[in-house]
Scaffold this active site. Structure first.
Site, PDB file in Angstrom:
ATOM      1  N   LYS A  17      -9.111 -52.169  18.876  1.00  0.00           N
ATOM      2  CA  LYS A  17     -10.185 -53.126  18.386  1.00  0.00           C
ATOM      3  C   LYS A  17     -10.645 -52.325  17.186  1.00  0.00           C
ATOM      4  O   LYS A  17     -11.089 -53.074  16.150  1.00  0.00           O
ATOM      5  CB  LYS A  17     -10.841 -53.334  19.671  1.00  0.00           C
ATOM      6  N   ARG A  92     -21.198 -59.681  26.350  1.00  0.00           N
ATOM      7  CA  ARG A  92     -20.287 -59.356  27.688  1.00  0.00           C
ATOM      8  C   ARG A  92     -20.387 -60.449  28.734  1.00  0.00           C
ATOM      9  O   ARG A  92     -19.602 -61.175  28.796  1.00  0.00           O
ATOM     10  CB  ARG A  92     -20.553 -57.929  28.161  1.00  0.00           C
ATOM     11  N   ARG A 127      -0.660 -40.336  27.212  1.00  0.00           N
ATOM     12  CA  ARG A 127      -1.215 -39.275  26.266  1.00  0.00           C
ATOM     13  C   ARG A 127      -1.308 -37.913  26.997  1.00  0.00           C
ATOM     14  O   ARG A 127      -1.839 -37.618  28.125  1.00  0.00           O
ATOM     15  CB  ARG A 127      -2.663 -39.581  25.779  1.00  0.00           C
ATOM     16  N   ARG A 160      -6.353 -36.084  29.710  1.00  0.00           N
ATOM     17  CA  ARG A 160      -7.803 -36.409  29.885  1.00  0.00           C
ATOM     18  C   ARG A 160      -8.249 -37.204  30.970  1.00  0.00           C
ATOM     19  O   ARG A 160      -7.474 -38.250  31.306  1.00  0.00           O
ATOM     20  CB  ARG A 160      -8.416 -36.805  28.787  1.00  0.00           C
ATOM     21  N   ARG A 171     -10.925 -49.759  33.933  1.00  0.00           N
ATOM     22  CA  ARG A 171     -11.532 -50.063  32.764  1.00  0.00           C
ATOM     23  C   ARG A 171     -10.840 -51.458  32.372  1.00  0.00           C
ATOM     24  O   ARG A 171     -11.884 -52.316  32.079  1.00  0.00           O
ATOM     25  CB  ARG A 171     -11.557 -48.963  31.784  1.00  0.00           C
TER      26      ARG A 171
END
Length: 222
Positions: A17, A92, A127, A160, A171
């Site tokens: 985004k 939101r 990642r 991470r 999330r």
């Protein structure tokens, strides 16, 4: 004016985004505004709303919709919003969307960048990084020469916390819970009042950055 571009950009974490927001803002000559930035700026400037917000945040509570809407209304009257604005990460919860409508905040578009959650999970959980150098890899798209090892030093690569599959899934779940009702809200409003409601557009967020930008700009011209 017929050329204004007042839009809300929606997209899950990892949907790319931020990158698209930058292109859209450059193309239309509009500022990107986020509630987080607005809050910080108002607190720093010590405006009446900023002082109210600071008191709430210092107490550990969540800033109310009234304060947020007040900040948005204040922000969009500034000269750089003459051609429009891109609202990022807002509204939101659906009550904020309803409050914005009641406050007479006009919107032209609600644009959602839609990426299948499986693709986001694969993109983010794959990642790996070498903390000392900042070099990054991806187990599928850009793997190291030796599995789990940095190409240059041969040191261990790490994943991470933010990129761990569980974290990404959480999330995405939060995003889904907060955003689905919003999409329904704007969809229903568009059916009820096609002239007053913003146009809701969803585009696919898979493919190259250029392909997605092309889709975004086409959607905003339709």
């Amino acid at each position: 004016s017929g050329t204004s571009m007042r839009l809300i950009l929606l997209g899950a974490p990892g949907a790319g985004k931020g990158t698209q927001a930058t292109f859209i803002c450059q193309k239309y000559g509009i500022p990107q505004i986020s509630t987080g930035d607005m809050l910080r700026a108002a607190v720093k400037a010590g405006t009446p709303l900023g002082l109210q917000a600071k008191a709430v945040m210092d107490s550990g509570a969540l800033v109310s919709d009234d304060i947020i809407i007040g900040l948005v209304k204040e922000r969009i009257t500034q000269p750089d919003c003459a051609n429009g604005f891109l609202l990022d990460g807002f509204p939101r919860p659906t009550p904020q969307a309803a409050a914005m409508k009641a406050a007479g905040v006009k919107l032209d578009y609600v644009l959602e960048i839609d990426v299948p959650f499986d693709a986001i999970i694969e993109r983010m959980s794959g990642r790996r990084s070498h903390p000392a150098s900042g070099r990054t890899y991806h187990v599928k798209c850009n793997p190291p020469k030796m599995e789990g090892k940095d190409d240059v030093t041969g040191e261990e690569l790490i994943q991470r916390e933010d990129d761990k599959e569980e974290t990404v899934k959480k999330r995405l779940q939060v995003y889904s819970d907060q955003t689905r009702p919003l999409v329904d809200y704007y969809g229903n409003w568009a059916k009820a009042e096609p002239t007053a409601a913003p146009k809701y557009r969803a585009i696919s967020g898979t493919g190259s950055v250029d392909e997605i930008t092309t889709r975004a700009l086409q959607a905003l011209a339709s």
